[in-house]
Motif scaffolding. Sequence first.
Motif, PDB file in Angstrom:
ATOM      1  N   TYR A 160       3.135  -1.831   8.457  1.00 55.65           N
ATOM      2  CA  TYR A 160       3.503  -0.878   9.067  1.00 55.65           C
ATOM      3  C   TYR A 160       2.571   0.423   9.061  1.00 55.65           C
ATOM      4  CZ  TYR A 160       7.395  -3.324   6.022  1.00 55.65           C
ATOM      5  OH  TYR A 160       7.808  -4.075   6.091  1.00 55.65           O
ATOM      6  N   TYR A 161       3.816   1.729  10.263  1.00 54.77           N
ATOM      7  CA  TYR A 161       2.839   3.069  10.415  1.00 54.77           C
ATOM      8  C   TYR A 161       3.897   4.032  10.798  1.00 54.77           C
ATOM      9  CZ  TYR A 161       3.566   1.666  15.595  1.00 54.77           C
ATOM     10  OH  TYR A 161       4.642   1.448  16.257  1.00 54.77           O
ATOM     11  N   ARG A 162       2.927   5.330  10.890  1.00 58.70           N
ATOM     12  CA  ARG A 162       4.007   6.322  11.552  1.00 58.70           C
ATOM     13  C   ARG A 162       3.271   6.417  12.625  1.00 58.70           C
ATOM     14  NH1 ARG A 162       7.370   9.412   8.017  1.00 58.70           N
ATOM     15  NH2 ARG A 162       5.781   9.462   6.692  1.00 58.70           N
ATOM     16  N   LYS A 163       4.405   6.773  13.136  1.00 61.85           N
ATOM     17  CA  LYS A 163       3.628   6.766  15.223  1.00 61.85           C
ATOM     18  C   LYS A 163       2.672   8.152  14.760  1.00 61.85           C
ATOM     19  CE  LYS A 163       6.822   5.408  17.801  1.00 61.85           C
ATOM     20  NZ  LYS A 163       7.840   4.843  19.413  1.00 61.85           N
ATOM     21  N   THR A 164       1.433   8.261  15.638  1.00 65.07           N
ATOM     22  CA  THR A 164       0.881   9.408  15.978  1.00 65.07           C
ATOM     23  C   THR A 164       1.461  10.912  16.382  1.00 65.07           C
ATOM     24  OG1 THR A 164      -1.927  10.389  15.662  1.00 65.07           O
ATOM     25  CG2 THR A 164      -0.626   9.225  17.869  1.00 65.07           C
ATOM     26  N   SER A 165       0.233  11.521  16.286  1.00 64.50           N
ATOM     27  CA  SER A 165       1.040  13.142  16.750  1.00 64.50           C
ATOM     28  C   SER A 165       0.332  13.159  17.045  1.00 64.50           C
ATOM     29  CB  SER A 165       1.764  13.782  16.114  1.00 64.50           C
ATOM     30  OG  SER A 165       1.164  13.755  14.939  1.00 64.50           O
ATOM     31  N   GLU A 220       0.880  -1.367  -0.029  1.00 61.99           N
ATOM     32  CA  GLU A 220      -0.196   0.340   0.172  1.00 61.99           C
ATOM     33  C   GLU A 220       0.642   1.260  -0.222  1.00 61.99           C
ATOM     34  OE1 GLU A 220      -4.117  -0.135   2.528  1.00 61.99           O
ATOM     35  OE2 GLU A 220      -3.072  -1.319   3.623  1.00 61.99           O
ATOM     36  N   VAL A 221       1.897   1.134   0.563  1.00 66.75           N
ATOM     37  CA  VAL A 221       3.160   2.801   0.285  1.00 66.75           C
ATOM     38  C   VAL A 221       4.333   2.370  -0.297  1.00 66.75           C
ATOM     39  CG1 VAL A 221       2.278   3.259   2.218  1.00 66.75           C
ATOM     40  CG2 VAL A 221       4.191   1.477   2.361  1.00 66.75           C
ATOM     41  N   GLU A 222       4.427   3.714  -1.444  1.00 62.23           N
ATOM     42  CA  GLU A 222       5.264   3.138  -2.260  1.00 62.23           C
ATOM     43  C   GLU A 222       7.141   2.644  -1.930  1.00 62.23           C
ATOM     44  OE1 GLU A 222       4.423   6.999  -4.483  1.00 62.23           O
ATOM     45  OE2 GLU A 222       6.930   6.981  -5.140  1.00 62.23           O
ATOM     46  N   ASN A 223       6.791   3.509  -0.460  1.00 60.40           N
ATOM     47  CA  ASN A 223       8.415   3.191   0.049  1.00 60.40           C
ATOM     48  C   ASN A 223       8.217   2.823   1.721  1.00 60.40           C
ATOM     49  OD1 ASN A 223      11.287   3.070   1.339  1.00 60.40           O
ATOM     50  ND2 ASN A 223      11.396   5.839   0.025  1.00 60.40           N
ATOM     51  N   ILE A 224       9.123   1.529   2.685  1.00 65.96           N
ATOM     52  CA  ILE A 224       8.657   1.714   3.964  1.00 65.96           C
ATOM     53  C   ILE A 224      10.037   2.204   4.881  1.00 65.96           C
ATOM     54  CG2 ILE A 224       7.477  -0.257   3.222  1.00 65.96           C
ATOM     55  CD1 ILE A 224       9.954  -1.592   3.477  1.00 65.96           C
ATOM     56  N   SER A 225      10.383   3.197   4.075  1.00 71.77           N
ATOM     57  CA  SER A 225      12.073   3.103   4.709  1.00 71.77           C
ATOM     58  C   SER A 225      11.104   4.963   5.816  1.00 71.77           C
ATOM     59  CB  SER A 225      12.872   3.939   3.904  1.00 71.77           C
ATOM     60  OG  SER A 225      12.560   5.126   3.398  1.00 71.77           O
ATOM     61  N   GLY A 226      11.798   4.545   7.539  1.00 73.43           N
ATOM     62  CA  GLY A 226      11.178   5.539   7.794  1.00 73.43           C
ATOM     63  C   GLY A 226      10.255   5.161   8.943  1.00 73.43           C
ATOM     64  N   LEU A 227       9.241   4.249   8.630  1.00 70.96           N
ATOM     65  CA  LEU A 227       7.880   3.487   8.751  1.00 70.96           C
ATOM     66  C   LEU A 227       8.628   2.694  10.180  1.00 70.96           C
ATOM     67  CD1 LEU A 227       5.792   3.522   6.239  1.00 70.96           C
ATOM     68  CD2 LEU A 227       6.203   5.182   7.326  1.00 70.96           C
ATOM     69  N   GLU A 228       7.519   2.819  11.340  1.00 73.99           N
ATOM     70  CA  GLU A 228       8.138   1.464  12.453  1.00 73.99           C
ATOM     71  C   GLU A 228       7.213   0.433  11.742  1.00 73.99           C
ATOM     72  OE1 GLU A 228       8.365   2.744  15.268  1.00 73.99           O
ATOM     73  OE2 GLU A 228       8.860   4.696  14.510  1.00 73.99           O
TER      74      GLU A 228
END
Length: 439
Positions: free
Chosen positions: A74-79, A13-21
Motif C-alpha cells: 500500500y502507498y500514498r501517492k507522492t506529491s 504496518e498501517v492502521e487503516n488501508i482505506s484511501g491508500l493505493e
Amino acid sequence: MDVFPGRLYQASEVENISGLEEIAAISENKCFRCGNTNPVLFGEMDCAFCGKETCAYCRNCIVMGRVNSCQSLYYRKTSTLAETKSALLNWDGTLSKGQQKASNAVVDSLEQSRNMLLWAVAGSGKTEMMFEGMNWALRKGYRVCLASPRVDVCLELHPRLKAVFPTVEIVCLYGDSEDKYQGEQFVLATTHQLIRFYEAFQVIFIDEVDAFPYAKDPFLEYAVEKSRTKEGATIVITATPEKKWQQECANGKRHFVKIPARYHRRKLPVPRLCWIGPWKKKLTQGKISPKLITWINNIKLKKQPALIFFPEIEAMNNFAEVLATYGFEKPVTVHSADGARKEKVEWLRERKIDLLLTTTILERGVTFTDVQVAVFGSEEKIFTEAALVQIAGRAGRKMTHPTGDVCFFHYGKTAEMNRAISHIKKMNELGLAEGMLDD
Ligand SMILES: [Zn+2]
Ligand SMILES: [Zn+2]
C-alpha cells in the motif's frame, strides 16, 4: 501511524488501508518491491493469511519484512510541496571551474528532466557540484533523494547537507538507522533502502554508483528506478563508470558531463609501475622485495603517511608478519569485517600510525593529507581499472598537498593496470585542454 507519501507499506504496518493505493506484492513471478524474478529466490510456505500450503514469498528482500504472493503493498501517492521563492542553499564557498561546469550541467539536466552521468575524477569535489541542483529541486517543491551504496558516504554527507540546507527536513536512512522516513522532502539513503519506495522522488542523485554492492546487484537498479517518479531525473555520479557506460558515453548513447580535474587545479598523480617478481612465493620464504622496502624507508624518511593495498587478507597478514622481521614495527592492517575499521582509519589520519595496510575496502571515500599509495600485487584480478583508478585517487587530494606517489608493485603488467594509467593520463590531458589545470 501516519502513512507517508511514496513509501510502500505492508498491511500490518498501517492502521487503516482505506484511501491508500494498492499493488500486488508478487505478480507474474516478480516481486514488486525488489524486482526479483529469479525462481530460486522465491520460497513457498504454509500461509496463515490465505490458508494455502504453497503461498510464495520473496526471499530476496526478506530482511525488510516478508512479502507473500497473497498480500498487497500500500502507498500514498507522492506529491510535490509548495514552491519556495528564496534560496534554500546556505553555502558561501566558491566552485572551481570544473565544479561550476558540473553544477550548471546538473541544473540543466534537472530543468529538462533528463538523466545524466556526472563523470568526475576522484578529489574533484563532487558534493559541491550537487548543491545548486539540489537547491533548484527543493525550491520547486520536489522531493529529492541522495542515495549511495555506501553507508559511510551517507553518514558523512548527512551533517554537511543539514548545514547547507538548514531549513529543509532531511532524513538519513540505512539498514539499522534509528531515523524512519516521515515524509521529509530530502531523503539521504543507502541504495538498498530505496526498495521501500515507489515513485517517491522527482529527483535522485546516486553517488559512487559503481561501488559495491550496487555494481553487483541488479535489483538495486530496479529499486532506484522504481523509487523515482516517471517524469523525474536521475543524476548518477562516479569517477569510474563501468566499461559499458564508458562506451555508451563514447557512442553518444548516454548523456554525460566529464570533469577531468580536481578542485585544486593540479594534475592527478599518474601511477608508476614496479616489478617485484613472484611475491607470493617470496612471502612464504619470509622475504619482501627490496624495492618495496626502499619505498617504505623513503616514506619514513620524509615522514609521510602511507597506504599499501592488498589483493587479499591472507597476503596482507603475511606481509605484516614478514615486514616486522625487517626491523619495522608490525604495521596495522584493516579489512571490511574489521570491527575497529573506523578507529584505524582515524589513527592514520591523526598520524598515530604512519603506515596502514588495507584491502580494497579503503579504495574510495577516504582522504588522508599527503598520503603515499602503493598497491601490492596489482596484477591480481580484484584490481580492476575502476579499483586502481580509485586507489590512485587517494593521493594528492588536499590543496596543501596536491601531489603524491602512487606505485603499482606487480608480478606482470595487466590490461587493467594499463587501462587505469591511460584513464588517468587522459583525464589530465583533458583537464589541461579545458583550462581546468594550472600545470
Ligand atoms: Zn498467503
Ligand atoms: Zn522481493
